[in-house]
Write a protein that holds these residues in place. Sequence first.
Motif, PDB file in Angstrom:
ATOM      1  N   GLY A 120      32.827  17.092  29.530  1.00  0.00           N
ATOM      2  CA  GLY A 120      31.560  17.687  29.114  1.00  0.00           C
ATOM      3  C   GLY A 120      30.374  16.891  29.626  1.00  0.00           C
ATOM      4  N   ILE A 121      30.570  15.593  29.801  1.00  0.00           N
ATOM      5  CA  ILE A 121      29.481  14.768  30.338  1.00  0.00           C
ATOM      6  C   ILE A 121      29.417  14.879  31.859  1.00  0.00           C
ATOM      7  CG2 ILE A 121      28.384  12.504  30.365  1.00  0.00           C
ATOM      8  CD1 ILE A 121      30.074  11.662  27.994  1.00  0.00           C
ATOM      9  N   VAL A 122      30.537  14.647  32.537  1.00  0.00           N
ATOM     10  CA  VAL A 122      30.485  14.630  34.014  1.00  0.00           C
ATOM     11  C   VAL A 122      30.072  15.963  34.621  1.00  0.00           C
ATOM     12  CG1 VAL A 122      32.066  12.722  34.504  1.00  0.00           C
ATOM     13  CG2 VAL A 122      32.980  15.039  34.271  1.00  0.00           C
ATOM     14  N   SER A 123      30.263  17.053  33.876  1.00  0.00           N
ATOM     15  CA  SER A 123      29.869  18.348  34.430  1.00  0.00           C
ATOM     16  C   SER A 123      28.437  18.712  34.048  1.00  0.00           C
ATOM     17  CB  SER A 123      30.846  19.442  33.988  1.00  0.00           C
ATOM     18  OG  SER A 123      30.837  19.585  32.583  1.00  0.00           O
ATOM     19  N   SER A 124      27.748  17.834  33.325  1.00  0.00           N
ATOM     20  CA  SER A 124      26.361  18.097  32.934  1.00  0.00           C
ATOM     21  C   SER A 124      25.422  17.097  33.593  1.00  0.00           C
ATOM     22  CB  SER A 124      26.211  18.012  31.415  1.00  0.00           C
ATOM     23  OG  SER A 124      24.845  17.854  31.056  1.00  0.00           O
ATOM     24  N   HIS A 125      24.482  17.595  34.351  1.00  0.00           N
ATOM     25  CA  HIS A 125      23.552  16.735  35.070  1.00  0.00           C
ATOM     26  C   HIS A 125      22.753  15.876  34.086  1.00  0.00           C
ATOM     27  CE1 HIS A 125      21.618  15.540  38.715  1.00  0.00           C
ATOM     28  NE2 HIS A 125      20.426  15.853  38.274  1.00  0.00           N
ATOM     29  N   ALA A 126      22.233  16.505  33.061  1.00  0.00           N
ATOM     30  CA  ALA A 126      21.374  15.778  32.123  1.00  0.00           C
ATOM     31  C   ALA A 126      22.177  14.823  31.239  1.00  0.00           C
ATOM     32  CB  ALA A 126      20.598  16.767  31.258  1.00  0.00           C
ATOM     33  N   GLU A 127      23.335  15.274  30.777  1.00  0.00           N
ATOM     34  CA  GLU A 127      24.086  14.416  29.857  1.00  0.00           C
ATOM     35  C   GLU A 127      24.747  13.246  30.580  1.00  0.00           C
ATOM     36  OE1 GLU A 127      25.961  16.549  26.740  1.00  0.00           O
ATOM     37  OE2 GLU A 127      26.450  14.732  25.616  1.00  0.00           O
ATOM     38  N   SER A 128      24.987  13.379  31.894  1.00  0.00           N
ATOM     39  CA  SER A 128      25.534  12.260  32.674  1.00  0.00           C
ATOM     40  C   SER A 128      24.590  11.063  32.627  1.00  0.00           C
ATOM     41  CB  SER A 128      25.731  12.650  34.142  1.00  0.00           C
ATOM     42  OG  SER A 128      26.748  13.610  34.258  1.00  0.00           O
ATOM     43  N   ARG A 129      23.321  11.324  32.482  1.00  0.00           N
ATOM     44  CA  ARG A 129      22.359  10.229  32.343  1.00  0.00           C
ATOM     45  C   ARG A 129      22.183   9.842  30.886  1.00  0.00           C
ATOM     46  NH1 ARG A 129      17.771  12.900  35.087  1.00  0.00           N
ATOM     47  NH2 ARG A 129      19.237  14.605  35.344  1.00  0.00           N
ATOM     48  N   PHE A 130      21.995  10.854  30.042  1.00  0.00           N
ATOM     49  CA  PHE A 130      21.747  10.617  28.621  1.00  0.00           C
ATOM     50  C   PHE A 130      22.858   9.781  27.980  1.00  0.00           C
ATOM     51  CE2 PHE A 130      22.135  11.802  24.156  1.00  0.00           C
ATOM     52  CZ  PHE A 130      20.825  11.708  23.686  1.00  0.00           C
ATOM     53  N   ALA A 131      24.095  10.142  28.265  1.00  0.00           N
ATOM     54  CA  ALA A 131      25.238   9.503  27.601  1.00  0.00           C
ATOM     55  C   ALA A 131      25.287   8.000  27.870  1.00  0.00           C
ATOM     56  CB  ALA A 131      26.540  10.157  28.041  1.00  0.00           C
ATOM     57  N   LEU A 132      24.853   7.583  29.062  1.00  0.00           N
ATOM     58  CA  LEU A 132      24.929   6.156  29.411  1.00  0.00           C
ATOM     59  C   LEU A 132      23.603   5.430  29.221  1.00  0.00           C
ATOM     60  CD1 LEU A 132      27.032   6.138  32.717  1.00  0.00           C
ATOM     61  CD2 LEU A 132      27.817   5.572  30.415  1.00  0.00           C
ATOM     62  N   ASP A 133      22.495   6.094  29.534  1.00  0.00           N
ATOM     63  CA  ASP A 133      21.219   5.377  29.656  1.00  0.00           C
ATOM     64  C   ASP A 133      20.266   5.553  28.493  1.00  0.00           C
ATOM     65  OD1 ASP A 133      22.262   4.884  32.130  1.00  0.00           O
ATOM     66  OD2 ASP A 133      20.967   6.306  33.190  1.00  0.00           O
ATOM     67  N   ASP A 134      20.361   6.654  27.779  1.00  0.00           N
ATOM     68  CA  ASP A 134      19.336   6.933  26.784  1.00  0.00           C
ATOM     69  C   ASP A 134      19.505   6.044  25.553  1.00  0.00           C
ATOM     70  OD1 ASP A 134      17.317   9.541  26.582  1.00  0.00           O
ATOM     71  OD2 ASP A 134      17.821   8.647  24.623  1.00  0.00           O
ATOM     72  N   PRO A 135      18.409   5.544  24.991  1.00  0.00           N
ATOM     73  CA  PRO A 135      18.491   4.704  23.794  1.00  0.00           C
ATOM     74  C   PRO A 135      18.803   5.501  22.521  1.00  0.00           C
ATOM     75  CG  PRO A 135      16.187   4.977  24.453  1.00  0.00           C
ATOM     76  CD  PRO A 135      17.022   5.619  25.529  1.00  0.00           C
ATOM     77  N   SER A 136      18.786   6.811  22.604  1.00  0.00           N
ATOM     78  CA  SER A 136      18.919   7.638  21.403  1.00  0.00           C
ATOM     79  C   SER A 136      20.315   7.640  20.748  1.00  0.00           C
ATOM     80  CB  SER A 136      18.488   9.069  21.727  1.00  0.00           C
ATOM     81  OG  SER A 136      18.405   9.819  20.547  1.00  0.00           O
ATOM     82  N   PRO A 137      21.390   7.869  21.494  1.00  0.00           N
ATOM     83  CA  PRO A 137      22.694   8.017  20.818  1.00  0.00           C
ATOM     84  C   PRO A 137      23.361   6.685  20.464  1.00  0.00           C
ATOM     85  CG  PRO A 137      22.974   8.330  23.181  1.00  0.00           C
ATOM     86  CD  PRO A 137      21.498   8.149  22.949  1.00  0.00           C
TER      87      PRO A 137
END
Length: 316
Positions: free
Chosen positions: A214-231
């Motif tokens: 679900g992450i690797v197939s999503s352009h936005a979540e591929s960044r969010f999952a690793l880089d975003d301070p939110s989750p």
Amino acid sequence: MPGEAPSAAQLERNFRANGAILMPMSADAPSGPPPGARADWTIDQAWDRYTETEHQVWITLYERQAQLLPGRACEPFLKGLDALDLHRTGIPDFARINEELRRLTGWTVVAVPGLVPDDVFFEHLANRRFPAGQFIRRPDQLDYLQEPDVFHDVFGHVPMLTDPVFADYMAAYGQGGLRALHLGRLRNLARLYWYTVEFGLLETPQGLRIYGAGIVSSHAESRFALDDPSPNRLGFDLERVMRTPYRIDDFQQTYFVIPSLQSLLDVTVNTDFAPLYARLAKAADIPLAAIEPGDRVFTRGTQGYARAGGRTGKAA
Ligand code: PHE
Ligand code: FE
């Protein structure tokens, strides 16, 4: 194309936004395969019938992700992507992929019209067949669609199936799924799939890497999952994960990190889930953004994204 429009309940259980879709799990009262599908719900891929526009959608999505994923996706995923040579001419011909995949791990990809019932899905997995949506999203749905299409299913899931350990995990999950259905605890087992197969992160000496489809197939979540301070990013714990609900409509608020694919396989295969299910039937769920005393914390998320309203908040 999917046979019938899914019910609201199916949508709720099965779909999410951001182009990152999940388990083709579904139908409350399965009424049998749609017209044209076989008894096991498979159909011909009919690769010859994809249009230029459809191939172009694949190529666009592929190129976007291929740029982004080195250094983000885990090695087994990137290796699998190469081994299957998925980018060649557009939507891959399953017959071609299957020659290599069968040789590597004994898995094959089979085409399905869209969602398949839980028991059918698990039966395929247990027999090392991965059901993949035959259709591809439209050009105006690159970042958002509700059903698992061929890009999510094949680009997202199939590279990991070239890894022998992950291949064993998926087959074992299929068997576990049939058992969970029987025991009435699919609700808990589905969370394991969600937080590993779909949204899992892997700890490596170089840092966290993605293995979830679900992450690797999503352009936005591929960044969010690793880089975003939110989750939150928390260490994987089997029982803890099975007590944690998940987001179907937006980025995850918590990701779980495994130390290795082998450890995931070992803990799931060597644990008898029946006593666990019995405990879980009485245990309260853990709120999806909570951090518990026993958690190994990689990131204590700010939850800023979710608090600001997530996808809808941003759009507004
Ligand atoms: N060991 C699990 C059980 O007893 C089966 C399982 C294996 C589930 C691997 C998920 C993944 O039900
Ligand atoms: Fe999926």
